[in-house]
Design a protein around this motif. Sequence first.
Motif, PDB file in Angstrom:
ATOM      1  N   LYS A   1      -8.066 -13.974 -22.965  1.00 26.73           N
ATOM      2  CA  LYS A   1      -7.990 -12.741 -22.199  1.00 26.73           C
ATOM      3  C   LYS A   1      -7.375 -13.116 -20.856  1.00 26.73           C
ATOM      4  O   LYS A   1      -7.925 -13.928 -20.117  1.00 26.73           O
ATOM      5  CB  LYS A   1      -9.370 -12.111 -22.002  1.00 26.73           C
TER       6      LYS A   1
ATOM      7  N   ASN B   1     -15.437  -1.352 -20.455  1.00 24.70           N
ATOM      8  CA  ASN B   1     -14.769  -0.212 -21.087  1.00 24.70           C
ATOM      9  C   ASN B   1     -14.580  -0.474 -22.576  1.00 24.70           C
ATOM     10  O   ASN B   1     -14.574  -1.631 -23.011  1.00 24.70           O
ATOM     11  CB  ASN B   1     -13.389   0.009 -20.446  1.00 24.70           C
TER      12      ASN B   1
ATOM     13  N   GLU C   1     -11.940  -0.510 -24.377  1.00 26.95           N
ATOM     14  CA  GLU C   1     -10.786  -1.371 -24.659  1.00 26.95           C
ATOM     15  C   GLU C   1     -11.036  -2.829 -24.288  1.00 26.95           C
ATOM     16  O   GLU C   1     -10.235  -3.713 -24.634  1.00 26.95           O
ATOM     17  CB  GLU C   1      -9.518  -0.848 -23.961  1.00 26.95           C
ATOM     18  N   ASP C   2     -12.145  -3.126 -23.617  1.00 33.33           N
ATOM     19  CA  ASP C   2     -12.492  -4.501 -23.255  1.00 33.33           C
ATOM     20  C   ASP C   2     -13.217  -5.247 -24.371  1.00 33.33           C
ATOM     21  O   ASP C   2     -13.427  -6.458 -24.273  1.00 33.33           O
ATOM     22  CB  ASP C   2     -13.382  -4.525 -22.004  1.00 33.33           C
TER      23      ASP C   2
ATOM     24  N   LYS D   1     -13.508  -6.599 -31.755  1.00 28.27           N
ATOM     25  CA  LYS D   1     -14.434  -5.597 -32.298  1.00 28.27           C
ATOM     26  C   LYS D   1     -14.252  -5.404 -33.801  1.00 28.27           C
ATOM     27  O   LYS D   1     -15.240  -5.356 -34.544  1.00 28.27           O
ATOM     28  CB  LYS D   1     -14.298  -4.260 -31.573  1.00 28.27           C
TER      29      LYS D   1
ATOM     30  N   ASN E   1     -14.350   9.956 -30.345  1.00 30.18           N
ATOM     31  CA  ASN E   1     -15.034   8.676 -30.493  1.00 30.18           C
ATOM     32  C   ASN E   1     -16.463   8.826 -29.991  1.00 30.18           C
ATOM     33  O   ASN E   1     -16.749   8.530 -28.846  1.00 30.18           O
ATOM     34  CB  ASN E   1     -14.278   7.596 -29.687  1.00 30.18           C
TER      35      ASN E   1
END
Length: 191
Positions: free
Chosen positions: A7, A83, A85-86, A90, A122
């Motif tokens: 990341k 968030n 998107e973090d 997943k 979502n």
Amino acid sequence: FMDLLVKVYPEGKMSKHFGDLKVGEEVQFKGPFLKFPYQANQFKEIGCIAGGTGITPMLQVIEEVLRNKDDKTKVKLVFANVNPEDILLKDEIDALASANPDRFSVFYVLNNPPSGLMAMFNSWTGGVGYVNEAICKEHLPAPSDDNKVFVCGPPPMMAAISGDKAPDKSQGDLSGILAGMGYTKGQVYKF
């Protein structure tokens, strides 16, 4: 062969370097270094609390347990992020949970769950805010010498959950939420 998850942080020294590499460029590094010598059926249950990139050692433990069908250890993961998107890996984590429903479960926690139009598409069923005692009680194994809880995340999370490692990188004292719940130093491992 190995997988490498990076990341990239704008101010990160190594992550920025990795992010700037081009396909085909090489990097030398050392390792792996064994941090915790896990053995099959060593524990009845393992709890993992990961924050952000702290998922990396947790995923190694989870995959090691699930790879061995003779290992009856159950694993529970609490994975906290800011968030949606973090949430790193997943899809892979959800696939492990789907393939091993009797041995592995995951509970996601977000500081900022989907809202507005995003929430309509979502519906968030995970936790909101920070990992707290109620989440730990519901989604981790109970304090017991038969169980182990692994913790890895950013310093504020470590301070709140278990206390950080000592300056010499030994495990240090246990404090925070886990100590308050009755876990002992020997029942918790800090990556």
